[in-house]
Design a protein around this motif. Structure first.
Motif, short mmCIF file in Angstrom:
data_model
loop_
_atom_site.label_atom_id
_atom_site.label_comp_id
_atom_site.label_asym_id
_atom_site.label_seq_id
_atom_site.Cartn_x
_atom_site.Cartn_y
_atom_site.Cartn_z
N GLY A 68 -4.42 -10.72 0.56
CA GLY A 68 -4.07 -9.36 0.19
C GLY A 68 -3.79 -9.11 -1.27
N VAL A 69 -4.21 -10.02 -2.16
CA VAL A 69 -3.85 -9.87 -3.56
C VAL A 69 -4.55 -8.68 -4.21
CG1 VAL A 69 -3.30 -12.29 -3.86
CG2 VAL A 69 -5.64 -11.52 -4.24
N GLU A 70 -5.69 -8.23 -3.68
CA GLU A 70 -6.41 -7.12 -4.28
C GLU A 70 -5.97 -5.77 -3.73
OE1 GLU A 70 -8.52 -7.00 -6.68
OE2 GLU A 70 -8.97 -9.11 -7.04
N LEU A 71 -5.78 -5.66 -2.43
CA LEU A 71 -5.53 -4.37 -1.79
C LEU A 71 -4.07 -4.12 -1.45
CD1 LEU A 71 -8.60 -4.06 0.62
CD2 LEU A 71 -8.31 -3.08 -1.66
N PHE A 72 -3.26 -5.16 -1.27
CA PHE A 72 -1.88 -4.93 -0.86
C PHE A 72 -1.02 -4.25 -1.93
CE2 PHE A 72 -2.73 -7.05 2.99
CZ PHE A 72 -1.65 -6.85 3.83
N PRO A 73 -1.31 -4.37 -3.22
CA PRO A 73 -0.55 -3.55 -4.17
C PRO A 73 -0.74 -2.05 -3.96
CG PRO A 73 -1.57 -5.38 -5.32
CD PRO A 73 -2.11 -5.40 -3.92
N LEU A 74 -1.85 -1.65 -3.30
CA LEU A 74 -2.12 -0.25 -3.03
C LEU A 74 -1.70 0.14 -1.61
CD1 LEU A 74 -5.78 -0.33 -4.42
CD2 LEU A 74 -3.69 0.07 -5.72
N ALA A 75 -0.83 -0.65 -1.00
CA ALA A 75 -0.56 -0.53 0.43
C ALA A 75 0.08 0.79 0.82
CB ALA A 75 0.35 -1.68 0.87
N ARG A 76 0.78 1.46 -0.09
CA ARG A 76 1.49 2.69 0.30
C ARG A 76 0.53 3.81 0.69
NH1 ARG A 76 6.89 2.87 -0.64
NH2 ARG A 76 7.78 1.19 -1.90
N ARG A 77 -0.73 3.69 0.33
CA ARG A 77 -1.70 4.73 0.71
C ARG A 77 -2.62 4.27 1.85
NH1 ARG A 77 -4.26 7.80 2.67
NH2 ARG A 77 -5.30 9.67 1.89
#
Length: 450
Positions: free
Chosen positions: A213-222
């Motif tokens: 999840g290193v690429e997408l999990f920082p954007l997890a709130r959306r």
């Protein structure tokens, strides 16, 4: 006279400085006027030299002989409109009888040199009318998206084309796409621009990122759902397949095919349904497809077949149900196993950043635009973000996405976090956005002793 000379020197120096440091400003201040005059003055001679003229009509020749007048000159295509833009000029031409659109396309490089422009491309507007787009400077060197872009449902701007126009990702026109790129090629930035464009829309974002999840999990709130392992990805894809079946049942009950309903109101996909009944569209982003296709044991092979089968089903049937796929990867080839070429056949949109091998370029464009394969493998390593974009129509363009940092993308996703739709079938995969647990870093090797 001295004051005029000093002013002229200052203007020339300012123009040279702008052309070097701010080519877009130079174009708007000086270049567009000079280029328009150059095109109008040289037009007839350039067209004649490039072989884009036709002999005069027979009745003109007969009239010239009868009246003892000079023989008329060959006629170039007629200029219908010359429109300046923020990056160049748009020339709309009316072809003469006997001319073809391919004649203009074949002469694009000669027109570029003759008119002293950076790039020239052409496209057919309608029968007999060709639009020639000329760029005055390298618009892909420092990408600046226009302040205003066309907004439409499920259509987001993601990059700038080499002719100065905006490259859109239109899900209703091209539902599924494949994006390839080697490490440090700019693929992640392209993906961030895509997420940033989708964040303000009424759409559910689903991510599969098997790099923990290193690429997408920082954007997890959306995101409505995220999977960080192949096991979770298999369950998530099964849930999406079940949702697709539920949406089709809804469409079937709301088709309105009775004889008293006009044909235009018959529903065949979610966009034909009333707004109050229309399900939320879902965009599925797969960050690294190879991680889903690799296996080492029999159990992993069964999981792999389950995942690829679900992806193929979504690619074949998901469009009408409002489920769209964005498949990304560093490598995409037939060695990933059965079902991969079947999956590729359903991915209409193709985008290739710099690739390490010709096989991946052939997998991206070999079946739709063979001439784009060479362009894809010739992208230099120093131009991160430069890519070749094509579709099943055979056309392709060079594009480059504007640089969007991870922090900018995270801030945008946090701003639109309230737009996450309530989808019960995806609730078990909703990412947690609490405080990260502290992890012990891997132990370092002790230095060698003498």
């Amino acid at each position: 006279m001295t004051a005029f000379t000093v002013a002229l020197v200052l203007v020339v120096a300012a123009a040279g400085l702008l052309r070097w440091r701010r080519p877009a400003w130079y174009w708007l201040a000086f270049g567009v006027t000079l280029a328009a005059l150059r095109v109008l003055v040289r037009y007839r001679s350039v067209m004649d030299a490039c072989g884009l003229t036709v002999p005069p009509a027979r009745w003109r020749l007969s009239l010239a002989r009868a009246t003892n007048r000079p023989i008329p000159e060959p006629r170039p295509p007629r200029i219908r409109r010359l429109r300046p833009t923020r990056t160049g000029l748009v020339l709309r031409l009316k072809l003469r009888p006997g001319q073809d659109v391919f004649d203009i396309a074949a002469a694009s490089d000669r027109l570029r040199h003759s008119f002293s422009m950076f790039g020239v491309t052409s496209r057919e507007v309608r029968s007999g009318v060709v639009e020639v787009r000329m760029t005055g400077y390298d618009v892909l060197k420092r990408v600046q998206m226009p302040a205003e872009t066309e907004t439409r449902a499920m259509r987001v701007p993601v990059a700038l084309r080499e002719d100065g126009s905006v490259h859109y990702r239109d899900y209703r026109a091209i539902p599924h796409a494949l994006t390839l790129g080697a490490t440090e090629s700019g693929k992640s930035v392209y993906q961030r621009n895509l997420v940033a464009g989708l964040a303000p829309l009424d759409v559910a974002l689903v991510g599969i990122d098997c790099k923990q999840g290193v690429e997408l999990f920082p954007l997890a709130r959306r995101f409505s759902a995220l999977a960080d392992s192949p096991d979770t990805a298999a369950e998530l894809l099964d849930a999406l397949v079940a949702r697709m079946a539920d949406v089709y049942r809804l469409i079937r009950t709301q088709q309105r095919i009775t004889v008293d309903v006009p044909d235009a109101e018959i529903a065949a996909d979610i966009w034909d349904l009333p707004d109050e009944l229309r399900p939320t569209p879902v965009v599925v982003l797969v960050d690294e497809v190879a991680e889903l296709a690799l296996y080492a044991t029999k159990e992993e092979e069964r999981r792999r077949d389950r995942i690829i089968t679900a992806l193929v089903r979504l690619a074949q049937l998901g469009r009408a149900a409002g489920i769209y796929l964005e498949i990304c990867g560093q490598r995409f080839g037939s060695e990933l196993g059965k079902g991969i070429t079947m999956l590729r056949a359903q991915l209409t949109g193709r985008t290739a950043h710099r690739l390490n091998d010709e096989t991946s370029a052939n997998m991206a464009f070999g079946d739709i635009a063979p001439d784009a394969v060479l362009a894809a493998i010739q992208i230099p390593a120093e131009l991160r973000g430069l890519a070749i974009a094509g579709d099943a129509s055979g056309g392709w363009h060079r594009i480059r996405a504007p640089h969007t940092s991870l922090r900018q993308a995270v801030n945008l996703c946090n701003r639109y976090a309230d737009r996450i739709p309530d989808l019960p079938e995806l609730a078990p995969f909703r990412p947690t956005t609490g405080t990260a647990t502290e992890l012990v870093p891997p132990a370092k090797a002790s230095p060698a002793t003498a």
